[in-house]
Design a protein around this motif. Structure first.
Motif, PDB file in Angstrom:
ATOM      1  N   CYS A  31      34.351  31.976  43.566  1.00 11.30           N
ATOM      2  CA  CYS A  31      34.748  33.302  43.102  1.00 11.30           C
ATOM      3  C   CYS A  31      35.086  33.217  41.622  1.00 11.30           C
ATOM      4  CB  CYS A  31      35.950  33.800  43.879  1.00 11.30           C
ATOM      5  SG  CYS A  31      36.598  35.348  43.213  1.00 11.30           S
ATOM      6  N   CYS A  34      39.145  34.679  41.244  1.00 13.89           N
ATOM      7  CA  CYS A  34      40.318  33.882  41.654  1.00 13.89           C
ATOM      8  C   CYS A  34      39.980  32.399  41.805  1.00 13.89           C
ATOM      9  CB  CYS A  34      40.910  34.427  42.948  1.00 13.89           C
ATOM     10  SG  CYS A  34      39.886  34.091  44.398  1.00 13.89           S
ATOM     11  N   CYS A  36      38.460  30.690  43.938  1.00 12.65           N
ATOM     12  CA  CYS A  36      38.427  29.995  45.221  1.00 12.65           C
ATOM     13  C   CYS A  36      36.975  29.689  45.603  1.00 12.65           C
ATOM     14  CB  CYS A  36      39.153  30.765  46.314  1.00 12.65           C
ATOM     15  SG  CYS A  36      38.372  32.309  46.732  1.00 12.65           S
ATOM     16  N   CYS A  52      34.282  37.881  47.655  1.00 13.56           N
ATOM     17  CA  CYS A  52      35.343  36.900  47.867  1.00 13.56           C
ATOM     18  C   CYS A  52      36.238  37.390  49.005  1.00 13.56           C
ATOM     19  CB  CYS A  52      36.150  36.733  46.587  1.00 13.56           C
ATOM     20  SG  CYS A  52      37.562  35.654  46.791  1.00 13.56           S
ATOM     21  N   CYS A  55      40.031  37.927  47.320  1.00 14.16           N
ATOM     22  CA  CYS A  55      40.357  39.009  46.386  1.00 14.16           C
ATOM     23  C   CYS A  55      39.329  40.157  46.399  1.00 14.16           C
ATOM     24  CB  CYS A  55      40.521  38.466  44.965  1.00 14.16           C
ATOM     25  SG  CYS A  55      38.976  37.907  44.237  1.00 14.16           S
TER      26      CYS A  55
HETATM   27 ZN   LIG Z   1      38.316  35.733  44.657  1.00 13.55          ZN
END
Ligand SMILES: [Zn+2]
Length: 319
Positions: A31, A34, A36, A52, A55
């Motif tokens: 992502c 964020c 991740c 994602c 988020c």
């Molecule tokens: Zn994210």
């Protein structure tokens, strides 16, 4: 992969897009909001985007890859990657434009250079180690706009020449066969440098060479500080006729690169020389990969986004 295999494997836009997505999925999507990883991003077929889980920020299939901000078909990119890996020498963007039958030159030229940019990024992930030959070279380039009105200097300082630092991992061979080089080469790096000052050379060596390396150079004053940063530094006084014994591979690489550039490109602007050198070194460093070259470039294309524009307009090229 030869041209027939390429035509069979990638007959249309959809097959290229599908392969590109497969490669992205396999490597895991991060992502961009964020940060991740992997399992957090899943594919929304109706939106043609990854979302994602954490988020909810979405990204397209192309974002974060060599194709971001490009509207060119996937197939164009695949053809370019095929040519970059399957041809022995090189080809010009103008030639590719003709072959693709595309109207405008600029987007095709940008596409090829973005691929050369990610080739360089991929190679920059590795540093050279062991016994290393190092020398500088002067490549003929066009005179830059700022220099155009100034009087032309002659020789090594000429505005028609761009300075390049060349480094080659090369081990001494025990009993070289007659007519063969006394050293065996592994990997190669070529970096455009703004000047030959000791600080510039040292900075490049620190960036691209392991501190455990053993360097061999000529006795130029540009190299005087190198021994502080590597395991050992041998600065030989080399008569011209002995260059092929002491620094055989940097000199072979320099003359091959020059010959290739001269054969294909009419004029090269100094700010773009690094891209051509990226391609030359990338292919040299993967000369034994054979059939896998295309897949490896696809991995690089999926995992690196080019910063092509910022490099050209904002950065002093590789000083
Ligand atoms: Zn994210």
């Amino acid at each position: 992969m030869n041209i027939l295999d390429f035509a069979i494997n990638y007959p249309d836009e959809e097959s290229c897009r599908k392969k590109f997505k497969e490669q992205r999925d396999q490597m895991g999507v991060t992502c961009r909001h964020c940060n991740c990883k992997e399992h957090y991003c899943y594919w929304l077929e109706n939106k043609q985007a990854y979302e994602c889980k954490r988020c909810r920020v979405r990204q397209t299939l192309r974002s974060g890859t060599v194709m971001q901000h490009s509207n060119l078909p996937y197939r164009y990119w695949f053809v370019a990657m095929h040519l970059l890996t399957a041809t022995k020498g090189s080809f010009s963007a103008a030639e590719l434009q003709r072959q693709l039958g595309h109207k405008r030159y600029q987007p095709i030229w940008e596409m090829v250079n973005k691929l050369r940019d990610v080739m360089g990024k991929r190679d920059d992930e590795y540093t050279l180690e062991g016994a290393i030959e190092l020398d500088d070279a002067f490549f003929s380039t066009e005179i830059s706009l700022e220099e155009r009105d100034k009087p032309l200097k002659r020789g090594r300082g000429s505005q028609k020449k761009t300075k390049v630092l060349v480094m080659a991992e090369s081990k001494t061979v025990e009993n070289p066969k007659p007519g063969k080089k006394p050293k065996k080469v592994r990997y190669l790096k070529m970096k455009v440098i703004s000047d030959l000052k000791s600080g510039t050379i040292t900075r490049n060596v620190k960036e691209h060479v392991e501190s455990t390396a053993d360097l061999t150079t000529d006795d130029s004053t540009s190299y005087t500080k190198l021994k502080e940063h590597v395991h050992s530094h041998t600065a030989s006084v080399i008569p011209h006729q002995d260059l092929s014994k002491v620094l055989p591979w940097v000199h072979t690489a320099i003359s091959n690169a020059k010959r290739q550039l001269l054969g294909v490109y009419y004029k090269i602007k100094p700010e773009y020389l690094q891209y051509y050198l990226n391609q030359f070194c990338y292919k040299f460093n993967r000369r034994y990969f054979g059939e896998n070259q295309f897949d490896r470039l696809l991995i690089a294309a999926v995992s690196c986004a080019p910063d092509f524009k910022s490099r050209i307009y904002n950065r002093n090229y590789c000083g």
